[in-house]
Design a protein around this motif. Structure first.
Motif, mmCIF file in Angstrom:
data_model
loop_
_atom_site.group_PDB
_atom_site.id
_atom_site.type_symbol
_atom_site.label_atom_id
_atom_site.label_comp_id
_atom_site.label_asym_id
_atom_site.label_seq_id
_atom_site.Cartn_x
_atom_site.Cartn_y
_atom_site.Cartn_z
ATOM 1 N N TYR A 37 0.885 -0.986 0.037
ATOM 2 C CA TYR A 37 -0.090 0.073 -0.034
ATOM 3 C C TYR A 37 1.006 1.320 0.007
ATOM 4 O O TYR A 37 0.462 2.266 -0.930
ATOM 5 N N LEU A 38 1.922 1.231 1.029
ATOM 6 C CA LEU A 38 2.834 2.436 0.982
ATOM 7 C C LEU A 38 3.702 2.546 -0.446
ATOM 8 O O LEU A 38 3.589 3.768 -0.830
ATOM 9 N N ALA A 39 3.977 1.575 -0.970
ATOM 10 C CA ALA A 39 4.791 1.611 -2.242
ATOM 11 C C ALA A 39 3.885 2.152 -3.350
ATOM 12 O O ALA A 39 4.239 2.728 -3.968
ATOM 13 N N MET A 40 2.635 1.616 -3.322
ATOM 14 C CA MET A 40 1.818 2.105 -4.213
ATOM 15 C C MET A 40 1.401 3.564 -4.262
ATOM 16 O O MET A 40 1.302 4.459 -5.420
ATOM 17 N N LEU A 42 3.438 5.914 -2.920
ATOM 18 C CA LEU A 42 4.736 6.552 -3.543
ATOM 19 C C LEU A 42 4.685 6.369 -5.042
ATOM 20 O O LEU A 42 5.167 7.619 -5.509
ATOM 21 N N LEU A 43 4.382 5.342 -5.592
ATOM 22 C CA LEU A 43 4.480 5.152 -7.147
ATOM 23 C C LEU A 43 3.512 6.239 -7.644
ATOM 24 O O LEU A 43 3.615 6.825 -8.650
ATOM 25 N N GLY A 44 2.262 6.236 -7.106
ATOM 26 C CA GLY A 44 1.285 6.861 -7.604
ATOM 27 C C GLY A 44 1.415 8.545 -7.275
ATOM 28 O O GLY A 44 0.952 9.487 -8.253
ATOM 29 N N SER A 45 2.150 8.877 -6.253
ATOM 30 C CA SER A 45 2.259 10.115 -6.209
ATOM 31 C C SER A 45 3.463 10.814 -7.243
ATOM 32 O O SER A 45 3.439 11.755 -7.543
ATOM 33 N N ALA A 49 0.197 11.687 -9.518
ATOM 34 C CA ALA A 49 -0.075 13.238 -9.090
ATOM 35 C C ALA A 49 0.433 14.514 -9.598
ATOM 36 O O ALA A 49 -0.246 15.345 -9.577
ATOM 37 N N PRO A 50 1.547 14.407 -10.332
ATOM 38 C CA PRO A 50 2.249 15.835 -10.764
ATOM 39 C C PRO A 50 1.240 16.415 -11.735
ATOM 40 O O PRO A 50 1.070 17.739 -11.790
ATOM 41 N N GLY A 51 0.444 15.662 -12.538
ATOM 42 C CA GLY A 51 -0.450 16.408 -13.495
ATOM 43 C C GLY A 51 -1.807 16.062 -13.301
ATOM 44 O O GLY A 51 -2.930 16.698 -13.971
ATOM 45 N N HIS A 52 -2.178 15.199 -12.528
ATOM 46 C CA HIS A 52 -3.555 15.046 -12.180
ATOM 47 C C HIS A 52 -3.938 14.913 -10.745
ATOM 48 O O HIS A 52 -4.075 13.718 -10.234
ATOM 49 N N PRO A 53 -4.214 15.924 -10.117
ATOM 50 C CA PRO A 53 -4.611 15.775 -8.618
ATOM 51 C C PRO A 53 -5.892 15.242 -8.508
ATOM 52 O O PRO A 53 -5.933 14.501 -7.591
ATOM 53 N N ILE A 54 -6.830 15.357 -9.400
ATOM 54 C CA ILE A 54 -8.297 14.800 -9.039
ATOM 55 C C ILE A 54 -8.020 13.051 -9.317
ATOM 56 O O ILE A 54 -8.533 12.319 -8.648
ATOM 57 N N GLY A 57 -6.371 11.662 -6.437
ATOM 58 C CA GLY A 57 -7.223 11.483 -5.286
ATOM 59 C C GLY A 57 -8.219 10.258 -5.416
ATOM 60 O O GLY A 57 -8.532 9.334 -4.406
ATOM 61 N N ILE A 58 -8.522 9.881 -6.674
ATOM 62 C CA ILE A 58 -9.451 8.703 -7.104
ATOM 63 C C ILE A 58 -8.524 7.439 -6.843
ATOM 64 O O ILE A 58 -8.865 6.517 -6.472
ATOM 65 N N PHE A 59 -7.329 7.445 -7.211
ATOM 66 C CA PHE A 59 -6.165 6.376 -7.125
ATOM 67 C C PHE A 59 -6.118 6.083 -5.689
ATOM 68 O O PHE A 59 -6.038 4.911 -5.099
ATOM 69 N N VAL A 60 -5.941 7.023 -4.708
ATOM 70 C CA VAL A 60 -5.844 6.969 -3.389
ATOM 71 C C VAL A 60 -7.021 6.646 -2.693
ATOM 72 O O VAL A 60 -6.913 5.410 -1.906
ATOM 73 N N SER A 61 -7.949 6.884 -3.153
ATOM 74 C CA SER A 61 -9.472 6.437 -2.657
ATOM 75 C C SER A 61 -9.671 4.954 -2.937
ATOM 76 O O SER A 61 -9.969 4.059 -2.023
ATOM 77 N N VAL A 62 -9.626 4.626 -4.074
ATOM 78 C CA VAL A 62 -9.816 3.117 -4.601
ATOM 79 C C VAL A 62 -8.649 2.334 -4.017
ATOM 80 O O VAL A 62 -9.199 1.131 -3.336
#
Length: 88
Positions: A37-40, A42-45, A49-54, A57-62
């Motif tokens: 979970y923590l690795a995902m 970090l990878l997702g951020s 995250a750089p170009g798509h904050p929404i 947010g969806i990625f983190v929520s799911v």
């Protein structure tokens, strides 16, 4: 038999002593889930995250909902409110 309760071998988390939810992992599968979970995150951020904050947010929520669902089904005694006694 998808609605079966997990057996003793399927317990990955200890229940919280006070409150609702799971405590720390007590099996290697729980640690792998937490580390993954923590690795995902970090990878997702880094990649989302750089170009798509929404989108991030969806990625983190799911991802969080999936981890909560897995940990809820693999916690000894399930998730319920506890007052600190030995009421497993």
């Amino acid at each position: 038999m998808a609605n079966e309760k997990p057996g003793q071998d399927d317990i990955w988390f200890a229940p919280k002593r006070f409150g609702y939810g799971a405590g720390w992992p007590i099996a290697w599968q729980g640690w792998v889930l937490l580390g993954g979970y923590l690795a995902m995150l970090l990878l997702g951020s880094h990649y989302v995250a750089p170009g798509h904050p929404i989108g991030f947010g969806i990625f983190v929520s799911v991802l969080t909902i999936a981890v909560l669902a897995l940990s809820a089904t693999h916690t000894r005694g399930g998730w319920r409110w506890r007052w600190g006694g030995d009421d497993e």
